[in-house]
Design a protein around this motif. Structure first.
Motif: not given
Length: 121
Positions: A6, A20, A22, A36-38, A69, A80, A93-95
């Motif tokens: 990311e 963002l 990824c 995407w998560y956070r 997205i 994102l 924030y995670y991909c």
């Protein structure tokens, strides 16, 4: 194997925007859905937005109308676009990507290392 990297996080004032990215690399046969998560401090990780390989999207209610997205399948990259950011958007924030690496073998989920987004009031 598969790596997800990311980029694009940072510090922004409320009302501002960030984008963002990824990028997926490695032994990739195909990528199914990406998301995407956070995770904010003291809270569980939550889904922000998800996109299928065909481009179908869905969003958490808290970001609808503000986040977008998208993905570039040719580049194995997901984006994102975050507009009208609020302090409550502050999180790591995670991909996430569902990737098939071997034909006829079920795909697996992979995760990036996370990128910090901080929105100041």
């Amino acid at each position: 194997q598969v790596q997800l990297v990311e980029s694009g996080g940072g510090l922004v004032q409320a009302g501002g925007s960030l984008r963002l990215s990824c990028a997926a690399s490695g032994r990739i046969l195909s990528i199914n859905h990406m998301a995407w998560y956070r995770q904010a401090p003291g809270k569980q990780r939550e889904l922000v937005a998800r996109i299928t390989s065909g481009g179908t999207t869905n969003y958490a209610d808290s970001v609808k109308g503000r986040f977008t997205i998208s993905r570039d399948n040719a580049k194995n990259t997901m984006y994102l676009q975050m507009n009208s950011l609020k302090p409550e958007d502050t999180a790591v924030y995670y991909c996430n990507a569902n990737v098939r690496v071997v034909i006829l073998v079920d795909p697996n989920d992979y995760w990036g290392q996370g990128t910090q987004v901080t929105v100041s009031s």
